[in-house]
Enzyme design. Sequence first.
Site, PDB file in Angstrom:
ATOM      1  N   ASP A 189       0.865  -1.177   0.000  1.00  0.00           N
ATOM      2  CA  ASP A 189       0.000   0.000   0.000  1.00  0.00           C
ATOM      3  C   ASP A 189       0.900   1.225   0.000  1.00  0.00           C
ATOM      4  OD1 ASP A 189      -2.361  -1.439   0.010  1.00  0.00           O
ATOM      5  OD2 ASP A 189      -2.545  -1.448   2.182  1.00  0.00           O
TER       6      ASP A 189
ATOM      7  N   ASP B  58      -6.498  -1.343  -5.143  1.00  0.00           N
ATOM      8  CA  ASP B  58      -7.647  -1.153  -4.252  1.00  0.00           C
ATOM      9  C   ASP B  58      -8.643  -0.162  -4.863  1.00  0.00           C
ATOM     10  OD1 ASP B  58      -6.366  -2.800  -2.399  1.00  0.00           O
ATOM     11  OD2 ASP B  58      -5.584  -1.128  -1.218  1.00  0.00           O
TER      12      ASP B  58
END
Length: 158
Positions: free
Chosen positions: A118, A134
């Site tokens: 991330d 995402d």
Amino acid sequence: MPKDKQAFILYILMSLVLWQLGISIRNLCIRPDIQLLTQNDPFISFVYLKNTGGAFSLLNNYTNMLAAFGIIALICIIIYAYKKLKFKDKFKILTITSLTAGILGNLIERISNGYVIDFIQLNFVNFAVFNFFDILITISIILLAGYIIYEDIKKRIR
């Protein structure tokens, strides 16, 4: 033979291109110089975070289970695309393409690394760090849900 060969081929090719784009974006954003450049930005900064869970780090350290869910979802979507996609349904092709690329991107990272990288941090709000894949998954699900509701309403009006 797919129901609509042209639609299925377009779906596969676009999914692979979007997946590769996501990898390129990730590789650019996790570079130390880019992270340093954005660290004081009031809107967004790029960081490097290993996430062994799902969205919002749910099911943290359940990498194998999350990978299994990803594989099952990917297989179901590909079968759906193979049997149901029609070339004239451009919106559906785009949303399913982006969903596939998002799942594929996170799945491959999860299998190869044991975690998902991330890297997008919103600085103007207290929100979880996330990645490009995402975003693809979230937007695709919202658009597909809206499309299903729209189609249902359209059928009821007739």
